[in-house]
Design an enzyme around this catalytic site. Sequence first.
Site, short mmCIF file in Angstrom:
data_model
loop_
_atom_site.label_atom_id
_atom_site.label_comp_id
_atom_site.label_asym_id
_atom_site.label_seq_id
_atom_site.Cartn_x
_atom_site.Cartn_y
_atom_site.Cartn_z
N GLU A 132 0.83 -1.21 0.00
CA GLU A 132 0.00 0.00 0.00
C GLU A 132 0.86 1.26 0.00
OE1 GLU A 132 -3.96 0.16 0.21
OE2 GLU A 132 -2.85 -1.19 -1.10
N THR A 185 -6.08 8.47 -5.27
CA THR A 185 -6.01 8.40 -3.80
C THR A 185 -5.14 9.50 -3.21
OG1 THR A 185 -6.32 6.00 -3.90
CG2 THR A 185 -5.43 6.89 -1.86
#
Length: 310
Positions: A132, A185
Amino acid sequence: MKNSIKVFAPATVANVVCGFDVLGFAVNEPGDEVEMRFTDTPGVVIKQITGDEGRLPLDAEKNTVSASVQHYLKHINRLDVGVEIELHKKMPIGSGLGSSSASTVAGLFAINKLMGDLLTVKELVPFAMKGEELACGYGHADNVAPALLGGFVLVRSYEPLDVISLPTPAGMYAAIVYPEVDVPTKDARQMIRSKVALSDAVKQWGNVAGLVSGLFMNDFDLIGRSMQDVLVEPVRSILIPGFEEMRKLATENGAIGFGISGSGPSVFALTKDEETARKITKLQQQHLHKININSKAFVSPVNAEGPSVI
């Protein structure tokens, strides 16, 4: 010991409205698949990626799947192992549904299985967080933990990492709509205030506690009352076309609660049954069509299993 394996890992809904970076749950669809096999040459190689329209790197150092597998092999002191990976993207990239998380989790689950389950699934969470970090610059666990463990997950603490599985009320469904617009994001994170008013923080704490309590108590009304976000959603919802109308359609047609999935643009509603979930996604897609936005819909119960061998 097996020489090859194919694994599915589920998409996830992170944040769950009030639980920014600390709450998430897994869904049955969509998800990603990874095929992995041992080779005679030490090192990790990505042989092929499908379904990504050429957007993802084949470089093993830069791809979240291979990079996290490298971390895993280094941790177990097996850099002599040769691994070949094929990644099959079965879900939209940049959708707010944990696309990078699903790929990473499938890869880690696969290598751990091939190595004979040397680590527990929970022990794989920090390696998935590395993936991530590579994908969006921040190693949060509210996508990868539910993708690995299944169900609802609370990240109580990051330092030290403390991940807790929560119960899922029977019959709960997720109705997800992905408007095909771009909300990166990193951009969505930059919009969030770094300082918040104490009164807002108090509201948010109360809602997180209420949502967790509602899951334990099987109390749909409490879950619904608690699905309110005064910190992040008011800012991020601006990036999602038709957001308020989609909220209205969800709440007026039987949703327990409604909000943004991850950093968006996907939105989700929790419902008490499949029929309500399908009705809500249909109405929301019709609205998006009216404002000339294509969309995809996914309806599924909360996924309790996490990744699985295909």
